[in-house]
Structures are given as structure tokens and as C-alpha cells.
Scaffold this active site. Structure first.
Site, PDB file in Angstrom:
ATOM      1  N   ASP A   1      10.829  -6.527  -1.128  1.00 17.39           N
ATOM      2  CA  ASP A   1      11.577  -6.757   0.110  1.00 17.39           C
ATOM      3  C   ASP A   1      12.145  -8.163   0.166  1.00 17.39           C
ATOM      4  OD1 ASP A   1      10.631  -4.264   0.600  1.00 17.39           O
ATOM      5  OD2 ASP A   1       9.594  -4.745   2.466  1.00 17.39           O
TER       6      ASP A   1
ATOM      7  N   THR B   1       9.013 -13.128  -3.900  1.00 18.25           N
ATOM      8  CA  THR B   1       9.007 -12.491  -5.227  1.00 18.25           C
ATOM      9  C   THR B   1       8.828 -10.975  -5.143  1.00 18.25           C
ATOM     10  OG1 THR B   1       6.627 -12.782  -5.484  1.00 18.25           O
ATOM     11  CG2 THR B   1       8.019 -14.552  -6.337  1.00 18.25           C
TER      12      THR B   1
ATOM     13  N   SER C   1       3.408  -2.553   9.467  1.00 14.77           N
ATOM     14  CA  SER C   1       3.411  -1.424   8.536  1.00 14.77           C
ATOM     15  C   SER C   1       2.958  -0.132   9.201  1.00 14.77           C
ATOM     16  CB  SER C   1       2.458  -1.760   7.389  1.00 14.77           C
ATOM     17  OG  SER C   1       2.104  -0.604   6.679  1.00 14.77           O
TER      18      SER C   1
ATOM     19  N   GLY D   1       6.860 -14.208   0.623  1.00 12.67           N
ATOM     20  CA  GLY D   1       6.896 -12.959  -0.153  1.00 12.67           C
ATOM     21  C   GLY D   1       8.221 -12.796  -0.864  1.00 12.67           C
TER      22      GLY D   1
ATOM     23  N   TYR E   1      -6.388  -3.211   4.462  1.00 10.31           N
ATOM     24  CA  TYR E   1      -4.977  -3.598   4.585  1.00 10.31           C
ATOM     25  C   TYR E   1      -4.447  -3.208   5.978  1.00 10.31           C
ATOM     26  CZ  TYR E   1       0.095  -3.297   4.070  1.00 10.31           C
ATOM     27  OH  TYR E   1       1.446  -3.419   4.271  1.00 10.31           O
TER      28      TYR E   1
ATOM     29  N   GLU F   1       1.026   1.782   7.910  1.00 11.82           N
ATOM     30  CA  GLU F   1      -0.409   1.933   7.597  1.00 11.82           C
ATOM     31  C   GLU F   1      -1.270   1.655   8.837  1.00 11.82           C
ATOM     32  OE1 GLU F   1      -2.566   2.641   4.680  1.00 11.82           O
ATOM     33  OE2 GLU F   1      -0.737   3.778   4.420  1.00 11.82           O
TER      34      GLU F   1
ATOM     35  N   HIS G   1       8.872   2.088   1.979  1.00 11.46           N
ATOM     36  CA  HIS G   1      10.247   1.908   1.490  1.00 11.46           C
ATOM     37  C   HIS G   1      10.178   1.467   0.042  1.00 11.46           C
ATOM     38  CE1 HIS G   1       8.759  -1.433   3.860  1.00 11.46           C
ATOM     39  NE2 HIS G   1       9.398  -2.256   3.049  1.00 11.46           N
TER      40      HIS G   1
HETATM   41  O1  F7E Z   1       0.466   5.245  -2.089  1.00 13.48           O
HETATM   42  C1  F7E Z   1      -1.272   8.339  -3.124  1.00 13.48           C
HETATM   43  C2  F7E Z   1      -2.040   7.318  -2.323  1.00 13.48           C
HETATM   44  O2  F7E Z   1       0.236   2.959  -3.040  1.00 13.48           O
HETATM   45  C3  F7E Z   1       1.114   6.332  -1.484  1.00 13.48           C
HETATM   46  C4  F7E Z   1       2.610  -0.113   0.743  1.00 13.48           C
HETATM   47  O3  F7E Z   1       3.918  -0.636   0.605  1.00 13.48           O
HETATM   48  O4  F7E Z   1       3.410   1.656   2.135  1.00 13.48           O
HETATM   49  C5  F7E Z   1       2.668   1.375   0.957  1.00 13.48           C
HETATM   50  O5  F7E Z   1       1.349   1.868   1.058  1.00 13.48           O
HETATM   51  C6  F7E Z   1       0.212   7.539  -1.504  1.00 13.48           C
HETATM   52  C7  F7E Z   1      -1.230   7.274  -1.038  1.00 13.48           C
HETATM   53  O6  F7E Z   1       1.634   3.322  -0.940  1.00 13.48           O
HETATM   54  C8  F7E Z   1      -1.756   7.591  -6.631  1.00 13.48           C
HETATM   55  O7  F7E Z   1      -3.402   7.745  -2.162  1.00 13.48           O
HETATM   56  C9  F7E Z   1      -1.884   9.336  -5.355  1.00 13.48           C
HETATM   57  O8  F7E Z   1      -1.616   8.321  -0.196  1.00 13.48           O
HETATM   58  O9  F7E Z   1       2.494   4.082  -3.090  1.00 13.48           O
HETATM   59  P1  F7E Z   1       1.226   3.840  -2.380  1.00 13.48           P
HETATM   60  P2  F7E Z   1       0.876   3.285   0.477  1.00 13.48           P
HETATM   61  O10 F7E Z   1      -0.595   3.223   0.314  1.00 13.48           O
HETATM   62  O11 F7E Z   1       1.436   4.382   1.316  1.00 13.48           O
HETATM   63  C10 F7E Z   1       2.895   1.076   3.337  1.00 13.48           C
HETATM   64  C11 F7E Z   1       3.848   1.387   4.453  1.00 13.48           C
HETATM   65  C12 F7E Z   1       2.575  -0.364   3.194  1.00 13.48           C
HETATM   66  O12 F7E Z   1       2.692  -1.124   4.150  1.00 13.48           O
HETATM   67  C13 F7E Z   1       1.939  -0.796   1.928  1.00 13.48           C
HETATM   68  O13 F7E Z   1       2.034  -2.197   1.751  1.00 13.48           O
HETATM   69  O14 F7E Z   1       0.091   8.004  -2.848  1.00 13.48           O
HETATM   70  N1  F7E Z   1      -1.508   8.293  -4.568  1.00 13.48           N
HETATM   71  N2  F7E Z   1      -2.054   8.931  -6.613  1.00 13.48           N
HETATM   72  C14 F7E Z   1      -1.416   7.194  -5.329  1.00 13.48           C
HETATM   73  N3  F7E Z   1      -1.047   5.930  -5.032  1.00 13.48           N
HETATM   74  C15 F7E Z   1      -1.013   5.027  -6.037  1.00 13.48           C
HETATM   75  N4  F7E Z   1      -0.621   3.760  -5.765  1.00 13.48           N
HETATM   76  N5  F7E Z   1      -1.355   5.368  -7.321  1.00 13.48           N
HETATM   77  C16 F7E Z   1      -1.740   6.629  -7.680  1.00 13.48           C
HETATM   78  O15 F7E Z   1      -2.028   6.921  -8.831  1.00 13.48           O
END
Ligand code: F7E
Length: 330
Positions: A13, A10, A127, A8, A151, A129, A181
């Protein structure tokens, strides 16, 4: 000179970690997948000392070869399908790379070995998650997992198999349960960077709208540069273990949006944000907030960048990038 292999390389992190390890005098190898991977140039320009090796987490032979070539003291497994939304579209690929990929990397390390006195140390990027529909708040190393996406489910497998290899074969295998992060190196698909990039473009008159999904989820957002320190610290201990890495604060997506617009001098942000069903997920993680007491006490780790500094740093960076692009196109 210590040697490290990073999968990872690229990603956000991988690049932060490589920079940290190079500053500590490591020889750093990065695993690069695919033919003519366009991100290779980015890594080569940013970190010319990193030696790139071809390999893929779905191909055990390639991992064995990479470990044989790098002869690493430490392996950091950061590669994954890491975009939660994409994992719903490609669940099998996610299980194969994000889940089974961990098992293959552990097997490659077992096959190649390392000297008896100096066994290869392994870091797995687990994670927050995995906590999904949280069973308790804040979440610690002992909080049960309840993943809400392919995931998250794949990361639970990766976490459990890391613990299992440590307990079965005495491997020095650690798992860092990292909460969200972010940074100026974050991909544009993740919500924080999507917001800060759009805020910069709206400020400069390059776009008018930002389309988002659910604004209510709450996340424990830290700065990626702080978090790679914790990864390294885990592998420097006398004993391997698992650690939560988090800030202990939680903020909603809505709050992130407000702060980002406010920092750019735009207070009527609601005029620019449209809610688009396409960005909602089949199942959501509503609230994450971590308790990093173990990492703070046992590793001496601390986060340096606060939530507001994080937002400001990302907005300032994107304003600069977008301004430079406009000037270059004139
Ligand atoms: O979403 C909401 C979405 O895609 C954060 C990854 O690094 O952290 C990350 O996962 C929140 C979610 O990150 C949009 O529904 C609203 O509730 O930035 P995200 P994530 O899913 O929290 C964890 C720790 C990891 O391990 C993962 O690899 O934001 N949200 N509207 C949205 N999210 C995205 N992407 N785009 C939107 O338009």
C-alpha cells in the site's frame, strides 16, 4: 506543494500510495525502519522521488524527528505487523507496533503540531480483521468489532485511539476500514500472491505442489491500487471520519485457487493442492464482506478492478516474472 509522510512505505500500500501522491504533485517522505533495510533499494528504484527517513513505530523520538523533518500536511500510517498468522507467533511485538505504534504516531503529530490554519491530517490503516467473528453481514462502519487474532485486537486499539484523538483533541484523524486488497505487489506470504506465484511456477514446470491451509474462509478481495485512492480522498474532505472500503462481494480461498489455476489453463487444480495443517490459524475469520456505501456516497469512491480481473492480473504478472527468471538463468 503538499507534503505527505507515509509509514510502511516499503509495503504494497505504501508503494501504491506514494505513486498516487507523486502523480498529484506531492512531496513524499517515507519512514523506513531498521539498519540497512533491504527493501529500501526496492523503493528507491521504483520511486526515486520519495525521500526516505529513518524511524520506527516503537520509538516515539524517531517519529517526532521524522514529522519535524517532513513537515507534512498529511500522515498516512500504513506500517504494521500485517501478517495475521505471524501475529499469533509474535503477539507482543504485534501489539507494540500495530497497536501502540498508532498512539505514538498520533502523539508525534500532537507534539510537532502543524500550523493553526493547517493542522496535520492523519490517516490510520484500520482493517476488516477487526470484525473477526462477524456480528452482522455485510459489515459497515457501525458493525461491532470481534477480533480473532492478536493482529485484529491491535488494529481495534489503533482504530479506537484514532477516534479518541479526533474527539479529544479535535485532530483531523481518519480511519479507513479496508477489506483485503491485493495486487502484483503483494507479499508472497499472503494467500492470494502465494497462490498466483505457485500457479505460475506449476504452469512453467518449476514446482508441482501448492501447500495451503483452510480453503473455506471467504474474503472481500479488491485491488490495492483502487484502495489507496480512498485513503487520499478521506483526507481531502471538510470533516474527518471513518469509512469502510470494500467491493461488497465475497469469495472463498477455494474459489481464488480455482480461478487462478483456470486462468493459467490448468483445470485439474486439485491434483496440485495439498492441505497442510501448518497453515491453519488458532482462530479463523470465516466470512468478510463489506458495505462501502458511505465511501461511495461521501467520497465518490468506486472500485475499478473486479475479482476476476484481480486474479487474472496477478496470475499474468507472476507468469511473466517467473518466465523472465527462467530465461535469465539460461
Ligand atoms: O489470508 C487463508 C487464511 O493471509 C486469507 C492482511 O492484509 O487482510 C489480510 O489478512 C485467508 C485466511 O490475509 C493459507 O487462513 C489458507 O483465512 O491472505 P491472508 P488475511 O488474514 O485475510 C486483512 C484485511 C488485513 O488487514 C491483513 O493485514 O486465507 N489461508 N491457506 C491462507 N493464508 C495464508 N497466508 N497462507 C496459506 O497457506
Amino acid at each position: 506543494m503538499k507534503r505527505a509522510l507515509i509509514t510502511g512505505i516499503t509495503g504494497q500500500d505504501g508503494r501504491f500510495l506514494a505513486e498516487l501522491l507523486l502523480s498529484k504533485g506531492y512531496q513524499v517522505y517515507g519512514l523506513l525502519k531498521g539498519q540497512a533495510n533491504p527493501k529500501a533499494q526496492l523503493v528507491q528504484a521504483e520511486l526515486p522521488q520519495v525521500e526516505l527517513l529513518e524511524g520506527d513505530l516503537t520509538d516515539l523520538t524517531s517519529l517526532v524527528r521524522a514529522v519535524e523533518t517532513a513537515q507534512p500536511d498529511e500522515v498516512y500510517n500504513l506500517a504494521a505487523i500485517s501478517f495475521v498468522a505471524m501475529s499469533f507467533q509474535q503477539p507482543e511485538l504485534t501489539a507494540n507496533i500495530t497497536g501502540l505504534g498508532v498512539l505514538r504516531m498520533l502523539e508525534a503529530i500532537r507534539i510537532v503540531g502543524g500550523s493553526h490554519d493547517n493542522p496535520i491530517r492523519f490517516y490510520q490503516a484500520s482493517s476488516s480483521e477487526m470484525f473477526g467473528k462477524v456480528r452482522e453481514t455485510p459489515q459497515t462502519e457501525l458493525t461491532p468489532f470481534y477480533p480473532r487474532s492478536p493482529y485484529g485486537a491491535a488494529k481495534v486499539f489503533g482504530h479506537d485511539i484514532t477516534v479518541n484523538y479526533r474527539e479529544s483533541y479535535g485532530m483531523f484523524a481518519c480511519s479507513g476500514i479496508l477489506f483485503n486488497h491485493e495486487s502484483e505487489k503483494r507479499g508472497l506470504e499472503f494467500v492470494t500472491r502465494k497462490i498466483t506465484n505457485a500457479v505460475a511456477r506449476i504452469k512453467l514446470g518449476l514446482q508441482t505442489e501448492l501447500a495451503l491451509g483452510n480453503l473455506e474462509p471467504q474474503r472481500d478481495w479488491g485491488y490495492a491500487g483502487d484502495y489507496v485512492e480512498a485513503m487520499w480522498l478521506m483526507l481531502q474532505q471538510d470533516q474527518p471520519g471513518d469509512y469502510v472500503v470494500a467491493t461488497g462481494e465475497t469469495h472463498s480461498v477455494r474459489e481464488f485457487v480455482e480461478r487462478a489455476f483456470h486462468h493459467a489453463g490448468i483445470d485439474d487444480w486439485e491434483r496440485h493442492v495439498v492441505i497442510d495443517e501448518r497453515f491453519f490459524r488458532p482462530a479463523e475469520v470465516d466470512l468478510l464482506v463489506g458495505d462501502a456505501t458511505k465511501a461511495e456516497q461521501m467520497l465518490g469512491w468506486e472500485r475499478k478492478v473486479s475479482f476476476s480481473e484481480l486474479v487474472e492480473r496477478m496470475v499474468d504478472h507472476d507468469l511473466k516474472v517467473e518466465t523472465d527468471l527462467v530465461e535469465r538463468s539460461r
